[in-house]
Design an enzyme around this catalytic site. Sequence first.
Site, PDB file in Angstrom:
ATOM      1  N   LYS A   1     -91.389  29.407  11.105  1.00 33.95           N
ATOM      2  CA  LYS A   1     -90.997  28.467  12.459  1.00 33.95           C
ATOM      3  C   LYS A   1     -92.799  27.574  11.991  1.00 33.95           C
ATOM      4  O   LYS A   1     -92.716  26.860  11.713  1.00 33.95           O
ATOM      5  CB  LYS A   1     -90.894  28.407  13.238  1.00 33.95           C
ATOM      6  CG  LYS A   1     -90.668  27.497  14.497  1.00 33.95           C
ATOM      7  CD  LYS A   1     -89.964  26.150  13.443  1.00 33.95           C
ATOM      8  CE  LYS A   1     -89.809  25.274  14.593  1.00 33.95           C
ATOM      9  NZ  LYS A   1     -88.670  23.951  14.423  1.00 33.95           N
TER      10      LYS A   1
ATOM     11  N   LYS B   1     -98.881  21.046  19.535  1.00 33.04           N
ATOM     12  CA  LYS B   1     -98.433  22.755  20.352  1.00 33.04           C
ATOM     13  C   LYS B   1     -98.081  23.578  19.040  1.00 33.04           C
ATOM     14  O   LYS B   1     -98.949  24.051  18.494  1.00 33.04           O
ATOM     15  CB  LYS B   1     -97.582  22.721  21.004  1.00 33.04           C
ATOM     16  CG  LYS B   1     -97.000  24.301  21.147  1.00 33.04           C
ATOM     17  CD  LYS B   1     -95.523  24.799  21.728  1.00 33.04           C
ATOM     18  CE  LYS B   1     -94.187  23.416  21.093  1.00 33.04           C
ATOM     19  NZ  LYS B   1     -93.362  24.451  21.107  1.00 33.04           N
TER      20      LYS B   1
HETATM   21  P1  NAD Z   1     -87.290  18.957  25.217  1.00 32.73           P
HETATM   22  O1  NAD Z   1     -88.847  18.503  26.645  1.00 32.73           O
HETATM   23  O2  NAD Z   1     -86.582  17.939  24.965  1.00 32.73           O
HETATM   24  O3  NAD Z   1     -86.196  20.641  26.195  1.00 32.73           O
HETATM   25  C1  NAD Z   1     -87.011  21.131  26.642  1.00 32.73           C
HETATM   26  C2  NAD Z   1     -86.293  21.356  27.862  1.00 32.73           C
HETATM   27  O4  NAD Z   1     -86.992  22.371  28.880  1.00 32.73           O
HETATM   28  C3  NAD Z   1     -86.319  20.132  29.331  1.00 32.73           C
HETATM   29  O5  NAD Z   1     -85.417  19.665  29.207  1.00 32.73           O
HETATM   30  C4  NAD Z   1     -87.891  21.087  30.484  1.00 32.73           C
HETATM   31  O6  NAD Z   1     -86.494  19.889  31.662  1.00 32.73           O
HETATM   32  C5  NAD Z   1     -86.898  22.127  30.324  1.00 32.73           C
HETATM   33  N1  NAD Z   1     -87.651  23.121  31.274  1.00 32.73           N
HETATM   34  C6  NAD Z   1     -88.843  22.771  31.103  1.00 32.73           C
HETATM   35  N2  NAD Z   1     -89.291  23.707  31.816  1.00 32.73           N
HETATM   36  C7  NAD Z   1     -88.454  24.787  32.047  1.00 32.73           C
HETATM   37  C8  NAD Z   1     -88.294  25.801  32.362  1.00 32.73           C
HETATM   38  N3  NAD Z   1     -89.562  26.596  33.503  1.00 32.73           N
HETATM   39  N4  NAD Z   1     -87.154  25.506  33.389  1.00 32.73           N
HETATM   40  C9  NAD Z   1     -85.832  25.314  32.976  1.00 32.73           C
HETATM   41  N5  NAD Z   1     -86.161  24.606  32.058  1.00 32.73           N
HETATM   42  C10 NAD Z   1     -87.462  24.595  31.376  1.00 32.73           C
HETATM   43  O7  NAD Z   1     -88.209  19.716  24.297  1.00 32.73           O
HETATM   44  P2  NAD Z   1     -86.985  19.745  23.063  1.00 32.73           P
HETATM   45  O8  NAD Z   1     -87.265  18.544  21.529  1.00 32.73           O
HETATM   46  O9  NAD Z   1     -85.561  20.220  22.966  1.00 32.73           O
HETATM   47  O10 NAD Z   1     -88.164  20.948  22.258  1.00 32.73           O
HETATM   48  C11 NAD Z   1     -87.552  22.150  23.003  1.00 32.73           C
HETATM   49  C12 NAD Z   1     -88.119  23.895  22.216  1.00 32.73           C
HETATM   50  O11 NAD Z   1     -87.910  23.693  20.788  1.00 32.73           O
HETATM   51  C13 NAD Z   1     -89.969  23.762  21.557  1.00 32.73           C
HETATM   52  O12 NAD Z   1     -90.067  24.707  21.296  1.00 32.73           O
HETATM   53  C14 NAD Z   1     -90.045  22.232  20.109  1.00 32.73           C
HETATM   54  O13 NAD Z   1     -90.997  22.865  19.475  1.00 32.73           O
HETATM   55  C15 NAD Z   1     -88.184  23.258  19.389  1.00 32.73           C
HETATM   56  N6  NAD Z   1     -88.220  22.439  18.760  1.00 32.73           N
HETATM   57  C16 NAD Z   1     -87.783  20.647  18.954  1.00 32.73           C
HETATM   58  C17 NAD Z   1     -87.375  20.208  17.923  1.00 32.73           C
HETATM   59  C18 NAD Z   1     -87.048  18.484  17.944  1.00 32.73           C
HETATM   60  O14 NAD Z   1     -86.990  17.919  17.201  1.00 32.73           O
HETATM   61  N7  NAD Z   1     -87.061  18.294  19.132  1.00 32.73           N
HETATM   62  C19 NAD Z   1     -86.614  20.725  16.514  1.00 32.73           C
HETATM   63  C20 NAD Z   1     -87.389  21.723  16.601  1.00 32.73           C
HETATM   64  C21 NAD Z   1     -87.314  22.738  17.509  1.00 32.73           C
END
Ligand code: NAD
Length: 291
Positions: free
Chosen positions: A169, A237
Amino acid sequence: MSTVAFIGLGIMGGPMARHLAGAGYDVVGFNRSPEKTEQLVEAGGRAADSAAGAVDGADIVALMLPDSPDVTDVVTGAVFDTAKPGTLIVDFSTIRPDVARDLAQQAADRGLRMIDAPVSGGQAGAENAALSIMVGGADADVADARPLLDVVGKTVVHVGPAGAGQTVKAANQLIVAGNIALLAEAVTFLQAHGADLPAAIEVLGGGLAGSAVLNQKAQKMLDGDFAPGFRIDLHHKDMGIVAESARQAGVVTPVAALVAQLVAATRAAGDGDLDHSALLRTVARLNGASS
Ligand code: NAD
């Protein structure tokens, strides 16, 4: 029907959890901002009011959290305290490979099982259940997770032991950031020449310059639509993970270093909550734009 605790219902986790509920899993969701469970409940899932409440009674714990400290807190707290023996933890988040390896070992020491399953494909991939999933973990655990992974993913590949998914990743994030930076420069270059931008993007997409990045991000750049998607803060990050992992392996990655600085500059300018296509705004500023 397996019960899945799904923790982290953001841009990615929200639609993934809903797909699992639609596929017949008993999904119990928890998110730090609780209103994000509403759509899961509408899709047939259940809402918990704490991480431990979601994990209690679950067969599988799925995580989709922002960063390594978030995953560490939830796994070593609510999950280790509450999960029943043999529970399979599937971490979809993008975190440091060494942290993934360490957590998997700690889980094994407690009679639990943990695999890393970071995803690529963006918001569209999550909403269309068409993610690419790079999986690290023991053969038997990955085999047990496969039916669940196949619900949310289209390309699911077991790439090695615990942590290996996160290493792949990190490479993915380097390629994507580099692609976006070059697309941003190309768009700026074409604008300066007064080129017909939609026509240019169409023909570029049919040749060697074509890419998933171009398909998903070029129009956003032309429209000035930088709603996330994938937030600059998260890509910052990930460039940190790339830099640290390259250093650990003694690998020289000069383009990664440059692109990491462009991502950092985008964040420093206050664009951390915008989509990573907002790298265009940094390139524009380098070219004299005022905001
Ligand atoms: P996001 O910020 O939209 O979602 C993260 C969620 O986690 C939020 O709703 C937040 O409230 C919740 N959260 C944080 N800490 C928490 C806790 N301790 N307990 C419960 N809930 C908690 O982020 P995202 O875009 O969905 O990304 C999530 C992961 O996926 C990241 O590691 C990101 O790098 C990865 N990712 C994102 C994408 C993308 O296109 N958005 C693509 C691939 C991978």
